[in-house]
Design a protein around this motif. Sequence first.
Motif, mmCIF file in Angstrom:
data_model
loop_
_atom_site.group_PDB
_atom_site.id
_atom_site.type_symbol
_atom_site.label_atom_id
_atom_site.label_comp_id
_atom_site.label_asym_id
_atom_site.label_seq_id
_atom_site.Cartn_x
_atom_site.Cartn_y
_atom_site.Cartn_z
ATOM 1 N N ASN A 1 0.788 -1.241 0.000
ATOM 2 C CA ASN A 1 0.000 0.000 0.000
ATOM 3 C C ASN A 1 0.818 1.289 0.000
ATOM 4 O O ASN A 1 0.298 2.353 -0.332
ATOM 5 C CB ASN A 1 -1.005 -0.009 1.156
ATOM 6 C CG ASN A 1 -0.329 -0.129 2.514
ATOM 7 O OD1 ASN A 1 0.761 0.392 2.722
ATOM 8 N ND2 ASN A 1 -0.984 -0.801 3.444
ATOM 9 N N SER B 1 1.523 3.237 2.248
ATOM 10 C CA SER B 1 0.557 4.186 2.824
ATOM 11 C C SER B 1 1.198 5.473 3.338
ATOM 12 O O SER B 1 0.515 6.474 3.500
ATOM 13 C CB SER B 1 -0.225 3.508 3.949
ATOM 14 O OG SER B 1 0.677 2.990 4.908
ATOM 15 N N TYR C 1 -4.757 7.908 0.480
ATOM 16 C CA TYR C 1 -3.445 8.190 1.051
ATOM 17 C C TYR C 1 -2.801 9.482 0.557
ATOM 18 O O TYR C 1 -1.755 9.868 1.045
ATOM 19 C CB TYR C 1 -2.479 7.026 0.761
ATOM 20 C CG TYR C 1 -2.929 5.700 1.306
ATOM 21 C CD1 TYR C 1 -3.086 5.523 2.684
ATOM 22 C CD2 TYR C 1 -3.215 4.633 0.471
ATOM 23 C CE1 TYR C 1 -3.500 4.301 3.203
ATOM 24 C CE2 TYR C 1 -3.625 3.410 0.971
ATOM 25 C CZ TYR C 1 -3.770 3.257 2.347
ATOM 26 O OH TYR C 1 -4.181 2.052 2.840
HETATM 27 C C1 LIG Z 1 -0.228 -1.122 4.684
HETATM 28 O O1 LIG Z 1 0.761 -2.124 4.549
HETATM 29 C C2 LIG Z 1 1.505 -2.333 5.719
HETATM 30 C C3 LIG Z 1 2.625 -3.284 5.407
HETATM 31 O O2 LIG Z 1 2.149 -4.356 4.663
HETATM 32 C C4 LIG Z 1 0.591 -2.823 6.835
HETATM 33 O O3 LIG Z 1 1.338 -3.021 8.021
HETATM 34 C C5 LIG Z 1 -0.496 -1.796 7.083
HETATM 35 O O4 LIG Z 1 -1.429 -2.266 8.034
HETATM 36 C C6 LIG Z 1 -1.211 -1.470 5.792
HETATM 37 N N1 LIG Z 1 -2.085 -0.351 6.037
HETATM 38 C C7 LIG Z 1 -3.366 -0.363 5.711
HETATM 39 C C8 LIG Z 1 -4.146 0.832 6.064
HETATM 40 O O5 LIG Z 1 -3.864 -1.312 5.134
#
Ligand SMILES: *[C@@H]1O[C@H](CO)[C@@H](O)[C@H](O)[C@H]1NC(C)=O
Length: 395
Positions: free
Chosen positions: A134, A136, A231
């Motif tokens: 992601n 993010s 994001y």
């Molecule tokens: C985005 O990816 C990270 C690593 O894979 C993970 O820890 C996190 O929870 C994810 N965030 C969302 C909002 O899905």
Amino acid sequence: MYPIKNKWKVENMTLRTRHFYTSWRCTKSYIFLVGSFCFLMACILLIPNVSHYFTISTPIHVQEKLHRLLYFTRDTEESEESKESSFFRNNTSNIKKSSQKSQKKEGNAKVSRKASKGIQENYIHLHPYRFLINESDKCTKRTPFLLLLIATKFNERKHRQAIRMTWGNETVVPGVEVIRLFMLGVNEKVSNQAILSESRRYHDIIQQDFVDTYKNLTLKTLMGMKWVATYCSKASFVMKTDSDMFVNTEYLIKKLLWNVRLPKMDYFTGSIMTGYKPHRFITSKWFMPKEMYPEDEYPSFCSGTGYVFSTNVATRILSRSLKVPYLYLEDIYVALCLNKEGINLTPPPREDLFNIHTIPFSPCTYHSLITSHEVSPSTLLFFWKILQDKKHECP
Ligand SMILES: *[C@@H]1O[C@H](CO)[C@@H](O)[C@H](O)[C@H]1NC(C)=O
Ligand SMILES: *[C@@H]1O[C@H](CO)[C@@H](O)[C@H](O)[C@H]1NC(C)=O
Ligand SMILES: *[C@@H]1O[C@H](CO)[C@@H](O)[C@H](O)[C@H]1NC(C)=O
Ligand SMILES: *[C@@H]1O[C@H](CO)[C@@H](O)[C@H](O)[C@H]1NC(C)=O
Ligand SMILES: *[C@@H]1O[C@H](CO)[C@@H](O)[C@H](O)[C@H]1NC(C)=O
């Protein structure tokens, strides 16, 4: 010629044979009629499966069609408040609640359990996919002026590498924040390990868990929109493009997006295609069956090879996509959403900026265009080098 004895035999045989033939023909007609009837019944019962058999549509389309057949009025019944723009946020409780709600609504109509399950899936069909990668926090540390969303495939590592070194270089215009993201689905046949390590190294890949196919391209674009909306909503502009493109990022920023007369909201531009008709031949790459798109003409759309929009448009397309039936031609799908949102396409200041074909290379032509199509990785590196060396000599 025949001896008399034999003659009788032959005539008798012929008669018998003739009789046999007549009854065989009757039987054949009978079989044919019964067969046709059965086939017709099967077709009526399994319309969605028939089209699936011809690989016209994905299960998504099947659900969509089923939905439209059974609940044609549902969308109009839904009030605007239940638009649920929160769908594209990851809130399962919301999604569940809504499905229950829509299920309740349809409970009155005599609906089989199976069908109401189809509907439920359809209602959230475009966004059930989860981000596997992601990135993010890509936008938390900076506010990009331009976000490049590049659709790529698994085996295009060379393309991605060339883009990183050329027009996708985030420092390509000093003082302007640019973020580059490659968009990927999953490939069931290949391990995701190579992508994960490439992602760890460059942090420029986003990936969702839909199967990465041509017919799922719209899902890829919507993933990008979702990423922007979730994001990076503070970015100013977004460009969606492909991995086989030459993009003159510098010209795009300096000549088009810095233009003060630009509206910063609801802006959408690119190579505008007008008057295109759906291909009704099943063999066409862009085949579009009538039941999926009944109109005779597509709305004006910006070619998916490269279009640019202000960031707020991503959110609007995303929420609208919950109500626009899925089409696998992503640029046309986006245009349908824009149409419904009342967002007009803005023609670029010059016709020759966004090109959907390959433009013959010369440093000064490439210095003053925005896109050119079908440029291989090695050609891209070659063009870029010459362009950097010679661009100062251009008018
Ligand atoms: C985005 O990816 C990270 C690593 O894979 C993970 O820890 C996190 O929870 C994810 N965030 C969302 C909002 O899905
Ligand atoms: C999910 O939606 C519910 C109901 O709309 C809301 O109460 C809750 O705060 C939301 N959760 C998140 C993480 O957005
Ligand atoms: C969405 O939420 C579910 C459960 O709450 C979680 O398993 C999943 O990783 C989340 N995905 C994203 C993209 O945030
Ligand atoms: C990106 O551009 C900068 C300067 O313009 C350069 O130093 C850097 O090596 C480039 N990055 C890549 C991956 O080519
Ligand atoms: C699109 O992705 C979905 C989800 O992964 C998959 O079930 C479907 O088969 C894909 N469609 C096509 C046409 O590949």
